[in-house]
Write an enzyme that holds these catalytic residues in place. Structure first.
Site, mmCIF file in Angstrom:
data_model
loop_
_atom_site.group_PDB
_atom_site.id
_atom_site.type_symbol
_atom_site.label_atom_id
_atom_site.label_comp_id
_atom_site.label_asym_id
_atom_site.label_seq_id
_atom_site.Cartn_x
_atom_site.Cartn_y
_atom_site.Cartn_z
ATOM 1 N N GLY A 53 0.825 -1.205 0.000
ATOM 2 C CA GLY A 53 0.000 0.000 0.000
ATOM 3 C C GLY A 53 0.854 1.246 0.000
ATOM 4 O O GLY A 53 2.051 1.195 0.317
ATOM 5 N N CYS A 80 4.990 -6.506 1.673
ATOM 6 C CA CYS A 80 5.367 -5.091 1.771
ATOM 7 C C CYS A 80 4.603 -4.416 2.927
ATOM 8 O O CYS A 80 4.882 -4.702 4.088
ATOM 9 C CB CYS A 80 5.143 -4.391 0.435
ATOM 10 S SG CYS A 80 6.075 -2.831 0.293
ATOM 11 N N TYR A 81 3.627 -3.555 2.668
ATOM 12 C CA TYR A 81 2.842 -2.957 3.756
ATOM 13 C C TYR A 81 2.195 -4.065 4.588
ATOM 14 O O TYR A 81 2.135 -3.987 5.819
ATOM 15 C CB TYR A 81 1.775 -2.031 3.167
ATOM 16 C CG TYR A 81 0.956 -1.272 4.201
ATOM 17 C CD1 TYR A 81 1.393 -0.039 4.697
ATOM 18 C CD2 TYR A 81 -0.240 -1.785 4.679
ATOM 19 C CE1 TYR A 81 0.644 0.655 5.641
ATOM 20 C CE2 TYR A 81 -0.992 -1.096 5.618
ATOM 21 C CZ TYR A 81 -0.551 0.119 6.093
ATOM 22 O OH TYR A 81 -1.288 0.809 7.030
ATOM 23 N N HIS A 169 7.858 -7.857 -3.458
ATOM 24 C CA HIS A 169 6.607 -8.096 -4.200
ATOM 25 C C HIS A 169 6.768 -9.350 -5.050
ATOM 26 O O HIS A 169 7.340 -9.314 -6.131
ATOM 27 C CB HIS A 169 6.273 -6.894 -5.087
ATOM 28 C CG HIS A 169 5.851 -5.686 -4.316
ATOM 29 N ND1 HIS A 169 4.561 -5.467 -3.911
ATOM 30 C CD2 HIS A 169 6.568 -4.633 -3.852
ATOM 31 C CE1 HIS A 169 4.483 -4.334 -3.241
ATOM 32 N NE2 HIS A 169 5.691 -3.813 -3.179
ATOM 33 N N GLU A 171 4.341 -10.823 -6.444
ATOM 34 C CA GLU A 171 3.263 -10.837 -7.434
ATOM 35 C C GLU A 171 3.695 -10.292 -8.787
ATOM 36 O O GLU A 171 2.973 -10.436 -9.776
ATOM 37 C CB GLU A 171 2.044 -10.054 -6.921
ATOM 38 C CG GLU A 171 2.230 -8.555 -6.778
ATOM 39 C CD GLU A 171 2.736 -8.156 -5.402
ATOM 40 O OE1 GLU A 171 2.438 -7.027 -4.957
ATOM 41 O OE2 GLU A 171 3.449 -8.964 -4.768
ATOM 42 N N SER A 222 -10.739 2.552 -29.656
ATOM 43 C CA SER A 222 -9.518 3.280 -29.996
ATOM 44 C C SER A 222 -8.718 2.572 -31.084
ATOM 45 O O SER A 222 -7.938 3.197 -31.794
ATOM 46 C CB SER A 222 -8.641 3.447 -28.750
ATOM 47 O OG SER A 222 -8.062 2.216 -28.382
ATOM 48 N N GLY A 223 -8.891 1.262 -31.192
ATOM 49 C CA GLY A 223 -8.064 0.471 -32.096
ATOM 50 C C GLY A 223 -6.973 -0.257 -31.348
ATOM 51 O O GLY A 223 -6.266 -1.087 -31.912
ATOM 52 N N GLY A 224 -6.834 0.060 -30.039
ATOM 53 C CA GLY A 224 -5.857 -0.625 -29.211
ATOM 54 C C GLY A 224 -6.334 -2.009 -28.809
ATOM 55 O O GLY A 224 -7.482 -2.391 -29.061
ATOM 56 N N VAL A 225 -5.473 -2.759 -28.159
ATOM 57 C CA VAL A 225 -5.761 -4.146 -27.782
ATOM 58 C C VAL A 225 -6.987 -4.238 -26.889
ATOM 59 O O VAL A 225 -7.885 -5.066 -27.106
ATOM 60 C CB VAL A 225 -4.535 -4.763 -27.072
ATOM 61 C CG1 VAL A 225 -4.856 -6.159 -26.560
ATOM 62 C CG2 VAL A 225 -3.335 -4.810 -28.013
ATOM 63 N N ASP A 226 -7.064 -3.374 -25.873
ATOM 64 C CA ASP A 226 -8.120 -3.487 -24.862
ATOM 65 C C ASP A 226 -9.507 -3.240 -25.445
ATOM 66 O O ASP A 226 -10.435 -4.016 -25.213
ATOM 67 C CB ASP A 226 -7.857 -2.510 -23.711
ATOM 68 C CG ASP A 226 -6.442 -2.625 -23.182
ATOM 69 O OD1 ASP A 226 -5.891 -3.739 -23.237
ATOM 70 O OD2 ASP A 226 -5.886 -1.610 -22.738
ATOM 71 N N SER A 227 -9.652 -2.156 -26.204
ATOM 72 C CA SER A 227 -10.978 -1.854 -26.766
ATOM 73 C C SER A 227 -11.355 -2.862 -27.852
ATOM 74 O O SER A 227 -12.521 -3.223 -28.003
ATOM 75 C CB SER A 227 -11.024 -0.423 -27.323
ATOM 76 O OG SER A 227 -10.138 -0.257 -28.400
ATOM 77 N N THR A 228 -10.355 -3.351 -28.595
ATOM 78 C CA THR A 228 -10.634 -4.335 -29.639
ATOM 79 C C THR A 228 -11.179 -5.638 -29.045
ATOM 80 O O THR A 228 -12.167 -6.207 -29.535
ATOM 81 C CB THR A 228 -9.357 -4.634 -30.455
ATOM 82 O OG1 THR A 228 -8.947 -3.443 -31.128
ATOM 83 C CG2 THR A 228 -9.594 -5.732 -31.474
ATOM 84 N N LYS A 372 -3.239 -6.758 -18.943
ATOM 85 C CA LYS A 372 -3.002 -6.836 -20.385
ATOM 86 C C LYS A 372 -2.759 -8.270 -20.871
ATOM 87 O O LYS A 372 -3.312 -8.678 -21.893
ATOM 88 C CB LYS A 372 -1.801 -5.957 -20.740
ATOM 89 C CG LYS A 372 -1.512 -5.854 -22.228
ATOM 90 C CD LYS A 372 -2.526 -4.982 -22.949
ATOM 91 C CE LYS A 372 -2.354 -3.533 -22.572
ATOM 92 N NZ LYS A 372 -3.276 -2.651 -23.324
#
Length: 625
Positions: A53, A80-81, A169, A171, A222-228, A372
């Site tokens: 945190g 960590c925290y 970390h 993770e 947008s044409g990016g990976v996420d929106s596609t 991602k």
């Protein structure tokens, strides 16, 4: 009957959901909960993880914690925290360490202690640190499992209480043994594997149907990976007749980007999308802005304005349409979107206009809990081509957030802190390079600030610049050993208060006197965007030619208003390697590829200088705004 689970308590870390994601990828269902949560949340819980945190345990305002959780007969792992919370819960002592650790460190396991957490793990391991506080005295019943050079209590355990705590970390990908540690923890908890990619996909599709509740969906595309991939998920769950993709050319696209995006969609078989040219509207929205946060917010709010105009133009019944976004969990975290997290930078999909729509239940975000790499895996499972799934990330604000802006004035605060930054840089010992390299090494500080993240806090500091031997015609030597550059970069940013990046100068226009280089008045206007497009296109074209485009996660080209005149600029190359966006390493390109790129950019008539950003995340973010 509810599923067995690992519960992750979110103390506000950027990495809290990454912990849950790691367990899910290993096949163990996990959920996020607040540290103040009632004990009823732990029904069917086999193990608990306390996240990191942004707070110090001694801050006035710390995340509210239900200390009764420590009395549960369930294994607990603190990170960590969370490491501090576990130790303090058993009367340990924590305070600010003499040295903060940000980035790579070497963990040495205690040979006299056997730990179920480190079963089948070699005794010397690379780990990823991001902390300023440290444990000074172990809690009652705890024993030392492992240490680093600057952290004597990096790993501890109390087997009688089923308690473990780690300073690092595990993770993040940059702790290679992290997955094994989590796997060992799940095994210690008696947890059975109960989660896989098919389950994830089915859950997402069912959630879309439930959240849409008979309504249609308009998606910012947008044409990016996420929106596609969000587009593909919506189409699969609801059918193309209920989904409309809206690709907005906001004037911040790469060279020929909008046309290429439309062609790629048509080639795959998507026909339920439209392209709207709103470049003038967006350029007007950010005209004269220099503050990165205000610029991001203006871009985000203007997306809502354009969306409303399109709804009206298309004669859509607004009461029957939801707005969809390809939001990932890192966007939410960096925007301060969880209770205990701090804002690193405001993403365009988390501006106030969007928050208002979320509050009204008018936004649907199918992949908001994913990272991602998880999203790309979903895209491949849906049958999308690598052309769509493996593209470099390209956020909605596009190149606008790669154009740093200035009113041309340098404040007294900047002058004072630049002087302090230079003094800090001069005092850092950099003896990791060869003798000749060190002898010719020059140190300077760029008079621009960029955003960074250290210990879950946002920083806004200056970049250090290292200039090695002059190779003639304005070009400079670039050291060939990654480990030396990385050691140098980390040394600077770990010890300096006013520096959060380390750059290496690649080129200085020989026709320009270095003394004439200064901060120019410059905004995000079409002329500067066109210059950036040319430089960016050179880099991406050469990456494709050399087969390196798919070897790195993303390349950002940054335009700085640091030049000899207003119509000129300096540029920064920022290639990064990452798995999940939460951490990253700068990418070392082959020498011949780097030389080809640098010489082509240097030949452009408006380029005064060129730099290479050799900073990991943390302490730097991917971009500079």
């Amino acid at each position: 009957m509810s599923r067995e689970k690992i519960v992750v308590l979110d103390f506000g870390s950027q990495y809290a959901h990454l912990i849950a994601k790691r367990f899910r990828m290993l096949g163990y269902y996990s959920e996020i909960a607040l540290p103040s949560t009632d004990l009823s949340a732990f029904e069917n819980c086999k193990g608990i993880v306390f996240s990191g945190g942004p707070s110090s345990v001694y801050d006035e305002k710390v995340p509210e914690f239900n200390s009764e959780i420590l009395n549960l007969d369930i294994p607990i792992l603190g990170l960590c925290y969370g490491h501090y919370i576990v130790q303090l819960g058993y009367n340990g002592k924590v305070g600010k360490g003499d040295v903060g650790e940000f980035g790579f460190s070497t963990l040495n396991l205690n040979p006299s202690v056997k730990s179920p957490l480190f079963e089948d793990i070699e005794p010397v391991q690379q780990v990823w640190m991001s902390h300023q506080d440290s444990v000074f005295e172990l809690g009652e019943g705890f024993e030392l499992v492992g240490s680093t050079k600057d952290c004597p209590y990096a790993a501890t355990q109390n087997l009688a209480k089923k308690r473990f705590s780690l300073q690092f970390h595990c993770e993040v990908k940059d702790t290679p043994c992290g997955n094994k540690i989590f796997e060992n923890f799940a095994k210690y908890c008696g947890m059975e594997q109960n989660w896989d990619q098919d389950t994830v996909l089915n859950v997402i599709l069912e959630n879309i149907k439930k959240e849409a509740d008979g309504k249609n969906v308009l998606l910012f595309l947008s044409g990016g990976v996420d929106s596609t991939i969000t587009f593909a998920l919506l189409n699969k769950a609801l059918g193309q007749e209920r989904v409309l993709g809206l690709h907005i050319d906001n004037g911040f696209m790469r060279k020929n980007e909008s046309a290429n995006v439309a062609e790629a969609y048509r080639k795959f078989g998507f026909n339920n999308f439209i392209v709207e040219d709103a470049s003038e509207s967006f350029l007007k929205a950010i005209s004269g802005l220099t503050d990165p946060q205000k610029k991001r917010m203006a871009v985000g709010e203007n997306f809502i304005t354009v969306r409303n105009e399109v709804v009206e133009k298309q004669h859509l019944d607004e009461s029957n349409w939801l707005l969809a976004q390809g939001t990932l969990y890192p966007d939410i975290i960096e925007s301060g979107g969880t209770k205990n997290s701090h804002t690193i930078k405001t993403h365009h999909n988390r501006v106030q206009g969007i928050q208002d729509l979320i509050a009204k239940g008018l936004i649907i975000e199918p992949i908001r809990d994913l990272y991602k790499d998880e999203v790309r895996a979903i895209g491949k499972k849906l049958g999308l081509s690598d052309e769509l799934v493996m593209r470099h990330p390209f956020p909605g604000p596009g190149l606008s957030i790669n154009v740093l802006c200035s009113d041309g004035k340098v404040s007294q605060k900047d002058i004072d802190e630049l002087k302090k930054a230079q003094e800090e840089l001069n005092n850092v010992t950099l003896d990791m390079f060869c003798e000749n390299c060190t002898a010719s090494l020059k140190r300077s500080v760029l008079p621009v600030r960029s955003v960074g993240v250290q210990g879950d806090f946002r920083t806004y500091r200056f970049p250090a610049v290292l200039t090695f031997a002059d190779e003639g015609n304005g070009f400079f030597h670039f050291p060939g050993k990654r480990e030396k550059i990385e050691e140098c970069s980390s040394t600077i940013t770990n010890t300096a208060k006013f520096l959060n990046r380390t750059c290496i100068k690649l080129y200085q226009n020989p026709a320009v006197n270095v003394e004439d280089m200064k901060i120019q008045e410059g905004y995000c206007e079409k002329s500067r965007l066109d210059q950036l497009r040319e430089v960016d296109n050179i880099v991406l074209t050469e990456l494709h030619k050399a087969g390196w485009y798919d070897k790195i996660f993303q390349h950002l080209t940054i335009d700085l208003p640091f030049a000899s005149a207003k119509d000129r600029a300096s540029f920064v190359l920022r290639p990064v390697i990452s798995e999940d966006v939460m951490t990253a390493r700068f990418a070392m390109l082959p020498k011949d590829l780097m030389e080809t790129i640098v010489h082509q950019i240097a030949a452009l008539p408006f380029v005064d200088a060129l730099y290479f950003d050799a900073t990991n995340k943390p302490p730097a973010t991917f971009g500079w705004e």
